[in-house]
Each structure stands twice: as C-alpha cells, then as structure tokens.
Motif scaffolding. Structure first.
Motif, PDB file in Angstrom:
ATOM      1  N   ASN A 194       0.836  -1.212   0.000  1.00 50.39           N
ATOM      2  CA  ASN A 194       0.000   0.000   0.000  1.00 50.39           C
ATOM      3  C   ASN A 194       0.865   1.254   0.000  1.00 50.39           C
ATOM      4  OD1 ASN A 194      -2.327  -1.560   0.031  1.00 50.39           O
ATOM      5  ND2 ASN A 194      -2.489  -1.518   2.257  1.00 50.39           N
ATOM      6  N   LEU A 195       1.938   1.241   0.764  1.00 48.98           N
ATOM      7  CA  LEU A 195       2.857   2.376   0.807  1.00 48.98           C
ATOM      8  C   LEU A 195       3.498   2.596  -0.561  1.00 48.98           C
ATOM      9  CD1 LEU A 195       4.345   4.541   2.461  1.00 48.98           C
ATOM     10  CD2 LEU A 195       6.044   2.796   3.023  1.00 48.98           C
ATOM     11  N   ALA A 196       3.938   1.509  -1.205  1.00 48.81           N
ATOM     12  CA  ALA A 196       4.536   1.609  -2.534  1.00 48.81           C
ATOM     13  C   ALA A 196       3.522   2.154  -3.534  1.00 48.81           C
ATOM     14  CB  ALA A 196       5.053   0.249  -2.988  1.00 48.81           C
ATOM     15  N   PHE A 197       2.275   1.694  -3.446  1.00 46.05           N
ATOM     16  CA  PHE A 197       1.219   2.185  -4.325  1.00 46.05           C
ATOM     17  C   PHE A 197       1.029   3.692  -4.163  1.00 46.05           C
ATOM     18  CE2 PHE A 197      -3.229   3.432  -4.782  1.00 46.05           C
ATOM     19  CZ  PHE A 197      -3.421   3.171  -6.122  1.00 46.05           C
ATOM     20  N   GLU A 198       0.946   4.154  -2.928  1.00 44.55           N
ATOM     21  CA  GLU A 198       0.748   5.585  -2.682  1.00 44.55           C
ATOM     22  C   GLU A 198       1.925   6.409  -3.194  1.00 44.55           C
ATOM     23  OE1 GLU A 198      -2.031   7.076  -1.727  1.00 44.55           O
ATOM     24  OE2 GLU A 198      -2.995   5.129  -1.570  1.00 44.55           O
ATOM     25  N   LEU A 199       3.136   5.894  -3.057  1.00 43.52           N
ATOM     26  CA  LEU A 199       4.323   6.588  -3.562  1.00 43.52           C
ATOM     27  C   LEU A 199       4.269   6.696  -5.088  1.00 43.52           C
ATOM     28  CD1 LEU A 199       7.113   7.865  -3.282  1.00 43.52           C
ATOM     29  CD2 LEU A 199       8.076   5.570  -3.304  1.00 43.52           C
ATOM     30  N   ILE A 200       3.964   5.591  -5.746  1.00 42.23           N
ATOM     31  CA  ILE A 200       3.879   5.609  -7.217  1.00 42.23           C
ATOM     32  C   ILE A 200       2.777   6.550  -7.666  1.00 42.23           C
ATOM     33  CG2 ILE A 200       3.316   4.204  -9.239  1.00 42.23           C
ATOM     34  CD1 ILE A 200       4.761   1.873  -7.731  1.00 42.23           C
ATOM     35  N   LYS A 201       1.638   6.515  -6.994  1.00 38.62           N
ATOM     36  CA  LYS A 201       0.524   7.411  -7.337  1.00 38.62           C
ATOM     37  C   LYS A 201       0.955   8.872  -7.193  1.00 38.62           C
ATOM     38  CE  LYS A 201      -3.212   7.801  -4.701  1.00 38.62           C
ATOM     39  NZ  LYS A 201      -4.496   7.499  -4.035  1.00 38.62           N
ATOM     40  N   LYS A 202       1.686   9.179  -6.127  1.00 43.49           N
ATOM     41  CA  LYS A 202       2.163  10.545  -5.912  1.00 43.49           C
ATOM     42  C   LYS A 202       3.127  10.969  -7.021  1.00 43.49           C
ATOM     43  CE  LYS A 202       3.891  13.552  -2.328  1.00 43.49           C
ATOM     44  NZ  LYS A 202       3.918  13.758  -0.902  1.00 43.49           N
ATOM     45  N   LEU A 203       4.009  10.067  -7.438  1.00 46.91           N
ATOM     46  CA  LEU A 203       4.945  10.371  -8.524  1.00 46.91           C
ATOM     47  C   LEU A 203       4.212  10.632  -9.835  1.00 46.91           C
ATOM     48  CD1 LEU A 203       7.720   7.723  -7.809  1.00 46.91           C
ATOM     49  CD2 LEU A 203       7.932  10.205  -7.555  1.00 46.91           C
TER      50      LEU A 203
END
Length: 67
Positions: free
Chosen positions: A21-30
C-alpha cells in the motif's frame, strides 16, 4: 508492459500488504506530480495515437461540427 514495469510489480508483490500500500501511494504521488490532470501521453499511447491518425477512417475531433 515493459520489463522494468514487470520487475517493479514483481518486487512490490514480494512485500507485505502494508508495504504494498505504501509503494502504491508513492507511485501514485509520482504519477500525479508528473501529470496532475492525466493529460500527458506515455510513449505507447503516443505511438498508438499516431498510428490511429494515419488510419483513413480517423476523424479529428476539431473537424466535427458539434453545434
């Protein structure tokens, strides 16, 4: 899907769900920082658009009388 994208997906898949979930949120932010309105085309989308524009059945949005 590119090989790099597949490698990223495989690495994320190895993580615990909370970290996924953390990785998903980071990618979404990028992605949102790169294109906040989702209006940019990826290289693949650009190629597909150019191929479509060369199709004789293609109709340009600007050529349509919407009134």
């Amino acid at each position: 899907m590119s090989s790099k994208t597949m490698q990223i997906a495989e690495m994320v898949e190895m993580l615990p769900e909370q970290d996924q979930n953390l990785a998903f949120e980071l990618i979404k932010k990028l992605v949102l920082a790169w294109d906040p309105d989702f209006t940019k085309l990826t290289a693949t989308e650009r190629k597909e658009l150019e191929e479509a524009e060369n199709d004789p059945e293609y109709i340009n949005h600007g050529d349509i009388n919407w009134d």
